[in-house]
Design a protein around this motif. Sequence first.
Motif, PDB file in Angstrom:
ATOM      1  N   ASP A 156     -45.671 -61.418 -26.062  1.00 57.68           N
ATOM      2  CA  ASP A 156     -44.401 -61.914 -26.586  1.00 57.68           C
ATOM      3  C   ASP A 156     -43.294 -61.099 -25.925  1.00 57.68           C
ATOM      4  O   ASP A 156     -43.092 -59.930 -26.256  1.00 57.68           O
ATOM      5  N   GLU A 158     -40.054 -61.172 -26.057  1.00 54.25           N
ATOM      6  CA  GLU A 158     -38.949 -60.716 -26.909  1.00 54.25           C
ATOM      7  C   GLU A 158     -39.342 -59.476 -27.699  1.00 54.25           C
ATOM      8  O   GLU A 158     -38.598 -58.487 -27.741  1.00 54.25           O
ATOM      9  N   ARG A 162     -38.002 -55.678 -27.162  1.00 56.69           N
ATOM     10  CA  ARG A 162     -37.374 -54.966 -28.275  1.00 56.69           C
ATOM     11  C   ARG A 162     -38.031 -53.598 -28.489  1.00 56.69           C
ATOM     12  O   ARG A 162     -37.357 -52.602 -28.749  1.00 56.69           O
TER      13      ARG A 162
END
Length: 202
Positions: A156, A158, A162
């Motif tokens: 993932d 994102e 992060r």
Amino acid sequence: IRWVLKPLHWLKQGVDQVAQGDLSHRVPLKRRDELRDLSNSFNTMTERLRHLIKSKEQLLLDVSHELRTPITRVKVALALMPESSERVSIEEDLNEIEKKITDLLETARALNIKSSLQVSRVDLAELIQKTAALFEAGKPEIRIVDMPDLTPVDLDAELMGRALKNILDNAQKYSPDHAAPIEVSASMDEAETIISIQDSGI
């Protein structure tokens, strides 16, 4: 013998599913004996665990959301105050609290059992370089020291971005400006990919 042991097989499957985090799994109740009672107790236990975790996550979300309103009011009040070192100090503390709340909300989202990862094939080296570039203006310098040709991986983007951003942000925030550069490296073999971030801060 297979018929007698079948409920134990179902229970083992249930235990394996719960160990993997699937608290929605239920053991079949097709017998009328002590093994059925045991299976029923297992199902009741997993349902209580699921409810407990869901309640905890909801409480975390509710508290985090409720804290945003008073913080906004304090920010409005601060904007009306004359410039001073006290105002700057309070603004910094508020920004830190707001960041913690955002982290809590993101953590709750990431841990939500019903949430699903948006997995895609990602160029990890490019993701690391783009994330590190966000901190070019800060000190100490962030330096990529070892970034071999990494095979694209399924993740993932994102959430990984992060995570990298949070770690780099802390590495820079808690290191003196004159400290040695923060070093980022990555390595890959057949079993795993490792990203290393090293700083000399507290």
